[in-house]
Design a protein around this motif. Sequence first.
Motif, PDB file in Angstrom:
ATOM      1  N   ILE A  14      38.716  36.575  48.539  1.00 42.74           N
ATOM      2  CA  ILE A  14      39.392  36.096  47.327  1.00 42.74           C
ATOM      3  C   ILE A  14      40.636  36.936  47.023  1.00 42.74           C
ATOM      4  O   ILE A  14      41.714  36.393  46.754  1.00 42.74           O
ATOM      5  CB  ILE A  14      38.397  36.127  46.128  1.00 42.74           C
ATOM      6  CG1 ILE A  14      37.274  35.093  46.348  1.00 42.74           C
ATOM      7  CG2 ILE A  14      39.124  35.887  44.814  1.00 42.74           C
ATOM      8  CD1 ILE A  14      36.105  35.191  45.363  1.00 42.74           C
ATOM      9  N   ASN A  35      40.186  49.103  51.374  1.00 43.81           N
ATOM     10  CA  ASN A  35      39.480  50.356  51.646  1.00 43.81           C
ATOM     11  C   ASN A  35      39.175  50.462  53.129  1.00 43.81           C
ATOM     12  O   ASN A  35      39.847  51.186  53.848  1.00 43.81           O
ATOM     13  CB  ASN A  35      38.209  50.450  50.787  1.00 43.81           C
ATOM     14  CG  ASN A  35      37.486  51.769  50.992  1.00 43.81           C
ATOM     15  OD1 ASN A  35      38.128  52.784  51.254  1.00 43.81           O
ATOM     16  ND2 ASN A  35      36.177  51.765  50.885  1.00 43.81           N
ATOM     17  N   GLY A  90      34.645  44.182  45.455  1.00 45.68           N
ATOM     18  CA  GLY A  90      33.214  44.056  45.185  1.00 45.68           C
ATOM     19  C   GLY A  90      32.383  43.976  46.452  1.00 45.68           C
ATOM     20  O   GLY A  90      32.878  43.620  47.524  1.00 45.68           O
ATOM     21  N   THR A 111      31.016  50.466  42.789  1.00 44.65           N
ATOM     22  CA  THR A 111      32.038  49.645  43.468  1.00 44.65           C
ATOM     23  C   THR A 111      32.441  48.443  42.617  1.00 44.65           C
ATOM     24  O   THR A 111      33.618  48.092  42.539  1.00 44.65           O
ATOM     25  CB  THR A 111      31.497  49.151  44.836  1.00 44.65           C
ATOM     26  OG1 THR A 111      31.082  50.284  45.589  1.00 44.65           O
ATOM     27  CG2 THR A 111      32.558  48.388  45.604  1.00 44.65           C
ATOM     28  N   ILE A 138      37.098  40.070  38.185  1.00 47.59           N
ATOM     29  CA  ILE A 138      36.367  39.038  38.932  1.00 47.59           C
ATOM     30  C   ILE A 138      34.867  39.335  38.824  1.00 47.59           C
ATOM     31  O   ILE A 138      34.343  40.237  39.486  1.00 47.59           O
ATOM     32  CB  ILE A 138      36.833  38.952  40.405  1.00 47.59           C
ATOM     33  CG1 ILE A 138      38.365  38.792  40.509  1.00 47.59           C
ATOM     34  CG2 ILE A 138      36.104  37.792  41.101  1.00 47.59           C
ATOM     35  CD1 ILE A 138      38.949  37.523  39.889  1.00 47.59           C
ATOM     36  N   GLY A 184      31.358  30.695  41.289  1.00 45.25           N
ATOM     37  CA  GLY A 184      30.050  30.325  41.843  1.00 45.25           C
ATOM     38  C   GLY A 184      30.008  30.816  43.274  1.00 45.25           C
ATOM     39  O   GLY A 184      30.170  32.009  43.525  1.00 45.25           O
ATOM     40  N   MET A 190      31.657  37.314  52.202  1.00 40.07           N
ATOM     41  CA  MET A 190      30.531  37.777  51.377  1.00 40.07           C
ATOM     42  C   MET A 190      29.305  36.887  51.572  1.00 40.07           C
ATOM     43  O   MET A 190      28.169  37.324  51.366  1.00 40.07           O
ATOM     44  CB  MET A 190      30.942  37.806  49.902  1.00 40.07           C
ATOM     45  CG  MET A 190      29.927  38.469  49.020  1.00 40.07           C
ATOM     46  SD  MET A 190      30.549  38.833  47.366  1.00 40.07           S
ATOM     47  CE  MET A 190      31.175  40.488  47.579  1.00 40.07           C
TER      48      MET A 190
HETATM   49  P1  NAP Z   1      34.741  39.821  50.590  1.00 35.75           P
HETATM   50  O1  NAP Z   1      35.360  38.742  51.391  1.00 35.75           O
HETATM   51  O2  NAP Z   1      33.545  40.537  51.112  1.00 35.75           O
HETATM   52  O3  NAP Z   1      35.887  40.888  50.218  1.00 35.75           O
HETATM   53  C1  NAP Z   1      35.572  42.005  49.445  1.00 35.75           C
HETATM   54  C2  NAP Z   1      36.821  42.821  49.237  1.00 35.75           C
HETATM   55  O4  NAP Z   1      36.478  43.940  48.395  1.00 35.75           O
HETATM   56  C3  NAP Z   1      37.399  43.370  50.535  1.00 35.75           C
HETATM   57  O5  NAP Z   1      38.799  43.249  50.535  1.00 35.75           O
HETATM   58  C4  NAP Z   1      36.990  44.851  50.497  1.00 35.75           C
HETATM   59  O6  NAP Z   1      37.943  45.718  51.086  1.00 35.75           O
HETATM   60  C5  NAP Z   1      36.995  45.108  49.003  1.00 35.75           C
HETATM   61  N1  NAP Z   1      36.215  46.298  48.654  1.00 35.75           N
HETATM   62  C6  NAP Z   1      34.873  46.496  48.744  1.00 35.75           C
HETATM   63  N2  NAP Z   1      34.559  47.758  48.374  1.00 35.75           N
HETATM   64  C7  NAP Z   1      35.733  48.377  48.050  1.00 35.75           C
HETATM   65  C8  NAP Z   1      36.069  49.675  47.603  1.00 35.75           C
HETATM   66  N3  NAP Z   1      35.119  50.619  47.404  1.00 35.75           N
HETATM   67  N4  NAP Z   1      37.360  49.965  47.369  1.00 35.75           N
HETATM   68  C9  NAP Z   1      38.335  49.026  47.565  1.00 35.75           C
HETATM   69  N5  NAP Z   1      38.078  47.778  47.991  1.00 35.75           N
HETATM   70  C10 NAP Z   1      36.786  47.458  48.235  1.00 35.75           C
HETATM   71  O7  NAP Z   1      34.284  39.277  49.163  1.00 35.75           O
HETATM   72  P2  NAP Z   1      34.913  38.138  48.234  1.00 35.75           P
HETATM   73  O8  NAP Z   1      34.013  36.978  48.299  1.00 35.75           O
HETATM   74  O9  NAP Z   1      36.351  37.985  48.466  1.00 35.75           O
HETATM   75  O10 NAP Z   1      34.668  38.826  46.811  1.00 35.75           O
HETATM   76  C11 NAP Z   1      35.723  39.251  45.969  1.00 35.75           C
HETATM   77  C12 NAP Z   1      35.152  39.418  44.569  1.00 35.75           C
HETATM   78  O11 NAP Z   1      34.670  38.149  44.114  1.00 35.75           O
HETATM   79  C13 NAP Z   1      33.958  40.369  44.514  1.00 35.75           C
HETATM   80  O12 NAP Z   1      34.021  41.139  43.342  1.00 35.75           O
HETATM   81  C14 NAP Z   1      32.771  39.426  44.470  1.00 35.75           C
HETATM   82  O13 NAP Z   1      31.651  40.004  43.869  1.00 35.75           O
HETATM   83  C15 NAP Z   1      33.349  38.279  43.656  1.00 35.75           C
HETATM   84  N6  NAP Z   1      32.610  37.027  43.846  1.00 35.75           N
HETATM   85  C16 NAP Z   1      32.545  36.429  45.061  1.00 35.75           C
HETATM   86  C17 NAP Z   1      31.828  35.240  45.207  1.00 35.75           C
HETATM   87  C18 NAP Z   1      31.703  34.532  46.529  1.00 35.75           C
HETATM   88  O14 NAP Z   1      30.884  33.592  46.614  1.00 35.75           O
HETATM   89  N7  NAP Z   1      32.456  34.887  47.547  1.00 35.75           N
HETATM   90  C19 NAP Z   1      31.182  34.690  44.102  1.00 35.75           C
HETATM   91  C20 NAP Z   1      31.278  35.325  42.876  1.00 35.75           C
HETATM   92  C21 NAP Z   1      32.002  36.493  42.757  1.00 35.75           C
HETATM   93  P3  NAP Z   1      37.693  46.509  52.489  1.00 35.75           P
HETATM   94  O15 NAP Z   1      37.064  45.525  53.436  1.00 35.75           O
HETATM   95  O16 NAP Z   1      39.089  46.908  52.870  1.00 35.75           O
HETATM   96  O17 NAP Z   1      36.819  47.678  52.184  1.00 35.75           O
END
Ligand code: NAP
Length: 243
Positions: A14, A35, A90, A111, A138, A184, A190
Amino acid sequence: MKKIILITGASRGIGRDIAKTLSKDSNNMVIANYNKSEKEAIELKENLKNEGIDIDIIKADVSKRNEAKEMVQEVLNKYGKIDVLINNAGISQYKLFNDITDEEWDNIINTNLKSAFMVTQEAVRNMINNKEGCIINISSIWGVAGASMEVAYSTSKAGLIGLTKSLAKELGPSNIRVNAIAPGIINTGMNNRFSEDELQSIKDEIPLEKIGNTADITKCVKWLIEDSYTTGQVISINGGWDI
Ligand code: NAP
């Protein structure tokens, strides 16, 4: 003068889509935090450079105060202000409540939630001085509803909602808007742990019968940045999963 936008966790998923889309507006200067995924972050910068678009990437583990502080300081030294902060970084974990260790709990809370407290605290002094700012946290559908097997994650995301609402009240008089988005299920790494069958049964529970795309979240982020009268809100983008 360009709008300075800092996005945490923008190497993948995202955050990456938000960074890519917002950077295409020449009125914006995007700083994408990462990171662990350095390769992906460099590739994001290089791909955009090939399209004539400039973004900054900045490495920091936002769960650590010193790294969060240095990151914000570096942005302020270079650009002099932060107009928009998107707390997106996240991690998730799927585990029985009784099996969660103290270390795992702390890692998720630090985190997903403490990071937003720390990065916001470092950035908000500048926003208060400027009497202007937009903060977007988020969160997640599970921060609103709570998810079985995701107690630590749901707690961190519920905490982000508390942070959003209380900070919106405290910072409203400084013309700083604070909102949360509660997605959602969105098609990112993730959710790699789900099998095709599991994804299908999730889709069956969603009125719009599909998994969301990162662009669905980015559109809302764009709107919240442009808006001037929305604060303290949690915007659910989930295909109707919660109705
Ligand atoms: P993702 O594809 O796993 O990406 C997570 C991102 O967070 C990566 O760029 C990662 O960076 C970064 N991150 C994790 N730990 C970190 C740290 N300690 N310091 C800096 N960066 C860090 O996940 P996503 O689905 O895009 O999720 C983004 C946000 O949306 C999260 O907060 C998640 O909880 C929320 N969300 C996602 C969903 C979903 O279904 N995907 C639903 C609801 C909410 P590195 O890889 O460089 O460490």
